[in-house]
Motif scaffolding. Structure first.
Motif: not given
Length: 85
Positions: A35-56
């Motif tokens: 596992g590692c990290v996952e990243v998502a983007r919106s128009s003004q922000h970047v969100f980061v989460r633990d890939s092993t805990s997507p609901r975390g």
């Protein structure tokens, strides 16, 4: 060496309330099987989460903060005190 300072900003939106639409998460290309990290983007922000805990928990960065952070990683300007092994 330049020390990158990232300040927590409680006004940044959560991905469920501030993105305005469903986020498309992508896993880091350097992720291992454990596992590692996952990243998502919106128009003004970047969100980061633990890939092993997507609901975390999710960390939100303003886009400019994320750019400064990733550039510091790329050019090696992070202080050794900010790294963990």
């Amino acid at each position: 060496m330049t020390l990158l300072k990232i300040h927590f900003d409680a006004s940044l939106p959560s991905p469920s309330t501030g993105a305005g639409c469903a986020l498309s998460w992508r896993k880091s290309t350097r992720s291992g099987k454990s596992g590692c990290v996952e990243v998502a983007r919106s128009s003004q922000h970047v969100f980061v989460r633990d890939s092993t805990s997507p609901r975390g928990p999710v960390i939100a960065f303003a886009t400019q903060q994320w750019r400064r952070f990733t550039q510091a990683v790329k050019d090696g300007s992070l202080s050794a005190a900010t790294r963990t092994s």
